[in-house]
Write a protein that holds these residues in place. Structure first.
Motif, mmCIF file in Angstrom:
data_model
loop_
_atom_site.group_PDB
_atom_site.id
_atom_site.type_symbol
_atom_site.label_atom_id
_atom_site.label_comp_id
_atom_site.label_asym_id
_atom_site.label_seq_id
_atom_site.Cartn_x
_atom_site.Cartn_y
_atom_site.Cartn_z
ATOM 1 N N THR A 34 0.841 -1.194 0.000
ATOM 2 C CA THR A 34 0.000 0.000 0.000
ATOM 3 C C THR A 34 0.877 1.246 0.000
ATOM 4 O OG1 THR A 34 -1.815 -1.098 1.165
ATOM 5 C CG2 THR A 34 -1.759 1.305 1.247
ATOM 6 N N VAL A 35 0.660 2.093 -0.990
ATOM 7 C CA VAL A 35 1.367 3.367 -1.117
ATOM 8 C C VAL A 35 0.344 4.477 -0.883
ATOM 9 C CG1 VAL A 35 2.716 4.868 -2.624
ATOM 10 C CG2 VAL A 35 2.976 2.373 -2.776
ATOM 11 N N ALA A 36 0.592 5.313 0.113
ATOM 12 C CA ALA A 36 -0.396 6.337 0.460
ATOM 13 C C ALA A 36 0.281 7.695 0.599
ATOM 14 C CB ALA A 36 -1.093 5.978 1.772
ATOM 15 N N GLY A 37 -0.386 8.713 0.099
ATOM 16 C CA GLY A 37 0.156 10.057 0.218
ATOM 17 C C GLY A 37 -0.582 11.035 -0.672
ATOM 18 N N SER A 38 -0.265 12.289 -0.511
ATOM 19 C CA SER A 38 -0.989 13.337 -1.218
ATOM 20 C C SER A 38 -0.404 13.629 -2.595
ATOM 21 C CB SER A 38 -0.968 14.624 -0.383
ATOM 22 O OG SER A 38 0.359 15.062 -0.175
ATOM 23 N N ARG A 39 -1.256 14.042 -3.485
ATOM 24 C CA ARG A 39 -0.928 14.594 -4.799
ATOM 25 C C ARG A 39 0.008 13.731 -5.641
ATOM 26 N NH1 ARG A 39 1.363 20.188 -3.042
ATOM 27 N NH2 ARG A 39 2.051 20.173 -5.209
ATOM 28 N N PRO A 40 -0.295 12.451 -5.821
ATOM 29 C CA PRO A 40 0.526 11.646 -6.729
ATOM 30 C C PRO A 40 0.332 12.116 -8.168
ATOM 31 C CG PRO A 40 -1.441 10.436 -6.104
ATOM 32 C CD PRO A 40 -1.422 11.681 -5.262
ATOM 33 N N SER A 41 1.393 12.098 -8.936
ATOM 34 C CA SER A 41 1.302 12.508 -10.337
ATOM 35 C C SER A 41 0.563 11.447 -11.149
ATOM 36 C CB SER A 41 2.701 12.712 -10.922
ATOM 37 O OG SER A 41 3.369 11.461 -11.018
ATOM 38 N N GLU A 42 0.147 11.831 -12.324
ATOM 39 C CA GLU A 42 -0.533 10.873 -13.202
ATOM 40 C C GLU A 42 0.412 9.746 -13.600
ATOM 41 O OE1 GLU A 42 -3.707 9.163 -14.742
ATOM 42 O OE2 GLU A 42 -3.732 11.072 -13.659
ATOM 43 N N ASP A 43 1.693 10.075 -13.802
ATOM 44 C CA ASP A 43 2.673 9.037 -14.146
ATOM 45 C C ASP A 43 2.789 8.007 -13.028
ATOM 46 O OD1 ASP A 43 3.191 10.196 -16.565
ATOM 47 O OD2 ASP A 43 5.035 11.211 -15.914
ATOM 48 N N LEU A 44 2.829 8.472 -11.781
ATOM 49 C CA LEU A 44 2.928 7.538 -10.660
ATOM 50 C C LEU A 44 1.654 6.716 -10.534
ATOM 51 C CD1 LEU A 44 4.552 6.467 -8.283
ATOM 52 C CD2 LEU A 44 3.571 8.290 -6.870
ATOM 53 N N ARG A 45 0.517 7.340 -10.709
ATOM 54 C CA ARG A 45 -0.749 6.605 -10.658
ATOM 55 C C ARG A 45 -0.759 5.472 -11.685
ATOM 56 N NH1 ARG A 45 -5.392 9.176 -8.319
ATOM 57 N NH2 ARG A 45 -4.924 11.212 -7.407
ATOM 58 N N CYS A 46 -0.327 5.797 -12.894
ATOM 59 C CA CYS A 46 -0.305 4.782 -13.956
ATOM 60 C C CYS A 46 0.668 3.659 -13.618
ATOM 61 C CB CYS A 46 0.070 5.429 -15.289
ATOM 62 S SG CYS A 46 -1.196 6.519 -15.971
ATOM 63 N N ARG A 47 1.826 4.026 -13.101
ATOM 64 C CA ARG A 47 2.826 3.008 -12.762
ATOM 65 C C ARG A 47 2.277 2.058 -11.698
ATOM 66 N NH1 ARG A 47 8.432 1.887 -11.883
ATOM 67 N NH2 ARG A 47 8.349 -0.322 -11.337
ATOM 68 N N LEU A 48 1.677 2.595 -10.665
ATOM 69 C CA LEU A 48 1.173 1.756 -9.585
ATOM 70 C C LEU A 48 -0.006 0.900 -10.047
ATOM 71 C CD1 LEU A 48 1.331 4.278 -6.588
ATOM 72 C CD2 LEU A 48 2.990 2.521 -7.235
#
Length: 230
Positions: free
Chosen positions: A88-102
């Motif tokens: 589980t990765v949790a935190g504020s304001r993830p970028s779209e690139d990070l969202r896609c990667r996860l």
């Protein structure tokens, strides 16, 4: 610095940096970060599943790089070693690139925003902190301990936590992990250990080194030298 009677710093690295910048220093002492005791208990975890957690501001490059490194070098071997593991990765304001990667990674859960760590963390989980670069002390390590979680962290993540690592009670609870194999070995070890024993030791370490009581004691020595503390 020149006109200070005393410098209060977090880490030995801070002392070294001040020395490099300003030359001779006044007396210095180190007081670690100190946190309030958590108000909420963690919910029970699934005893049949290994849960890993990373919490941090996901707009901050150091945290993003840490998550990406863990996925690149640890995650796949770990899934093979312990099938069904959840990260589980949790935190504020993830970028779209990070969202896609996860979203492409099996067993990885992204929680973009949360009210408090207790809404994310679970009893019996393992906190990972594969921070590659940074400064100061990493609050997330002490915070994880305050919730009773064992921690596997890089040398950077554990900067300033030397007294913790030298405490025999930290054995099996906190591990310096700079290689993928270090994380694999620690997580497998924790997965086979008594979760309540680890939880008790982690919280004891937090109380001893990173609670408000510790901070009050240390500041009392500075502000009331030889006097009564209240």
């Amino acid at each position: 610095v020149r006109f200070s009677d005393l410098c209060i710093l977090l880490t030995a690295r801070d002392s070294k940096r001040l020395q490099e910048l300003y030359g001779g220093l006044p007396d210095t002492i180190r007081i670690p970060i100190c946190l309030p005791e958590p108000e909420n208990e963690l919910r029970p975890g699934d005893p049949g599943t290994v849960h890993l957690f990373f919490l941090g501001s996901l707009w901050y490059e150091s945290n993003v790089k840490a998550v990406e490194w863990f996925l690149d070098y640890v995650w796949q071997p770990l899934q093979k070693a312990i099938p069904g593991t959840v990260f589980t990765v949790a935190g504020s304001r993830p970028s779209e690139d990070l969202r896609c990667r996860l979203s492409r990674e099996t067993g990885v859960v992204l929680i973009p925003d949360f009210d408090s760590p207790s809404s994310i963390l679970e009893r019996g989980g393992v906190f990972v902190a594969p921070i590659l670069v940074g400064a100061g002390m990493k609050v997330k390590v002490a915070e994880a301990l305050s919730y009773g979680l064992p921690v596997a962290g890089s040398s950077e993540a554990l900067e300033g936590y030397g007294e913790l690592l030298s405490d025999p009670l930290s054995e099996g609870v906190v591990a310096r992990a700079d290689r993928p194999q270090d994380y694999l070995e620690f997580i497998r070890r924790v997965a086979g250990a008594d979760p309540e024993l680890i939880r008790s030791r982690a919280f004891t370490l937090y109380k001893k080194y990173y609670s408000y009581a510790r901070c009050v004691e240390e500041l009392g020595r500075v502000l009331l030298p030889g006097g009564e503390q209240s």
